[in-house]
Design an enzyme around this catalytic site. Sequence first.
Site, mmCIF file in Angstrom:
data_model
loop_
_atom_site.group_PDB
_atom_site.id
_atom_site.type_symbol
_atom_site.label_atom_id
_atom_site.label_comp_id
_atom_site.label_asym_id
_atom_site.label_seq_id
_atom_site.Cartn_x
_atom_site.Cartn_y
_atom_site.Cartn_z
ATOM 1 N N LYS A 107 103.188 -36.982 34.966
ATOM 2 C CA LYS A 107 102.993 -36.609 36.370
ATOM 3 C C LYS A 107 102.883 -35.102 36.568
ATOM 4 O O LYS A 107 102.423 -34.649 37.629
ATOM 5 C CB LYS A 107 104.112 -37.197 37.215
ATOM 6 C CG LYS A 107 104.122 -38.727 37.205
ATOM 7 C CD LYS A 107 105.222 -39.296 38.073
ATOM 8 C CE LYS A 107 105.166 -40.810 38.108
ATOM 9 N NZ LYS A 107 106.067 -41.454 37.156
ATOM 10 N N SER B 63 107.008 -40.245 32.291
ATOM 11 C CA SER B 63 106.665 -39.619 33.568
ATOM 12 C C SER B 63 106.412 -38.118 33.491
ATOM 13 O O SER B 63 106.064 -37.505 34.514
ATOM 14 C CB SER B 63 107.764 -39.892 34.601
ATOM 15 O OG SER B 63 107.685 -41.225 35.064
ATOM 16 N N SER C 79 109.539 -39.336 41.301
ATOM 17 C CA SER C 79 108.785 -39.811 40.138
ATOM 18 C C SER C 79 108.077 -41.116 40.458
ATOM 19 O O SER C 79 108.001 -42.036 39.630
ATOM 20 C CB SER C 79 109.702 -39.983 38.915
ATOM 21 O OG SER C 79 108.950 -40.019 37.731
ATOM 22 N N LYS D 125 110.362 -31.528 35.313
ATOM 23 C CA LYS D 125 110.184 -32.976 35.457
ATOM 24 C C LYS D 125 110.862 -33.724 34.326
ATOM 25 O O LYS D 125 110.964 -33.227 33.209
ATOM 26 C CB LYS D 125 108.681 -33.299 35.445
ATOM 27 C CG LYS D 125 108.340 -34.738 35.776
ATOM 28 C CD LYS D 125 108.402 -34.997 37.262
ATOM 29 C CE LYS D 125 108.149 -36.480 37.573
ATOM 30 N NZ LYS D 125 109.250 -37.358 37.129
#
Length: 396
Positions: free
Chosen positions: A67, A64, A124, A226
Amino acid sequence: MLVCSFLTPAWAARVSTPSPASPTPRAMIPAAPQLSAKSWVLMDAATGTVIDSQNADMRLPPASLTKLMTVYVATNEIQAGRLKVDDPVTVSENAWRTGGSRMFLDPGAVVPVQDLLRGVVIDSGNDASVALSEHIAGSEDAFAGLMNVIANKLGLTDTHFVNPTGLPAPEHYSSAHDMARLARAIITDESAYYSLYAHKYFTWNNIRQPNRNLLLWRDPSVDGLKTGHTEEAGYCMVTSAVRDGRRLISAVFGSTTMNSRAEDAQKILSYGFRNFETNTYQKGGKILAQPRLWKGVKDVISVGLRDDVTLTLPRNSGRKVETRLHINNALQAPIAVGDVVGSFELYDGVNKLTTRSLIALEAGKAGGWWVRAWDTLHLFFAGLFDVKDDTGEVKA
């Protein structure tokens, strides 16, 4: 200390350069801590300097962390005026069916872009990522094309995306170094939206979800960015923190557990803040010298640097920085603002820290025909008879 010299032929006057001083005492910097991550990078945000790393350019699944680019593309679209934060987005069945972590969107729901951004960053949400990508580009594949175009512009040479979510795919990869670069671009280029990454919770559909960045709770200096996890990727994390006005970025790939990735990031951030410093040693745009200008309206020209010289170096209270300027041979008008006229070097004892181009800070306009003819004659005879002239002084 400022030392000036010329890259001049035998006939021209010279400014002597002192012999390098004895080496300055070197600071004792401990080795970087051992981490559970298989790949990691620690970067200074101001300079982009990689302070330390392990397997920095190894191509690995980013999970992720993908992202980060999904949001970067979206905020680029907002800044370009092609997308608005309050634009309504209709959630497709394809977005709703996307597996993995979710914002818990309903098919057919109409959701503002700004809430999808929160769902991507904080929850997420794979469903939010797909909904956003379809709205911007029409499909996940087309959006991945945009992601790769921007990755190329940012110089992310070990990165390739095939989707906006980070769900496993054979040709979907990145590296710790590239993700740190992307984080720096987000902080620098998209500062208006960076606060998204510091939010601890987001509620949608009456479901309250926490940000998976554990350091937001453990370290008040951390304000992003993140996390990511898949079985293939392990636990990944890109983090940024500010202490005493200085920002560092860490990227870890393949940590063993959720807790260990937070500990890995915490260890290298603390290591960087404790053992390294970032300082500006010379300002851009400042006049550093006024060497002789031949065939010009004026007989000198102001020279300096285009940008600040800011360096990230090991902490060393005994560092003695010395500047050396080298001016190119017999500068002749016309010279435009920004033309390279020499070089700027920064030394710590005998150790060269950096070299930058020395540029003209003003236009050196050509003089009249008599000035040009006289200076041409002067230079010709000076070179013919190897005569030293009196025009070699640099005023610093």
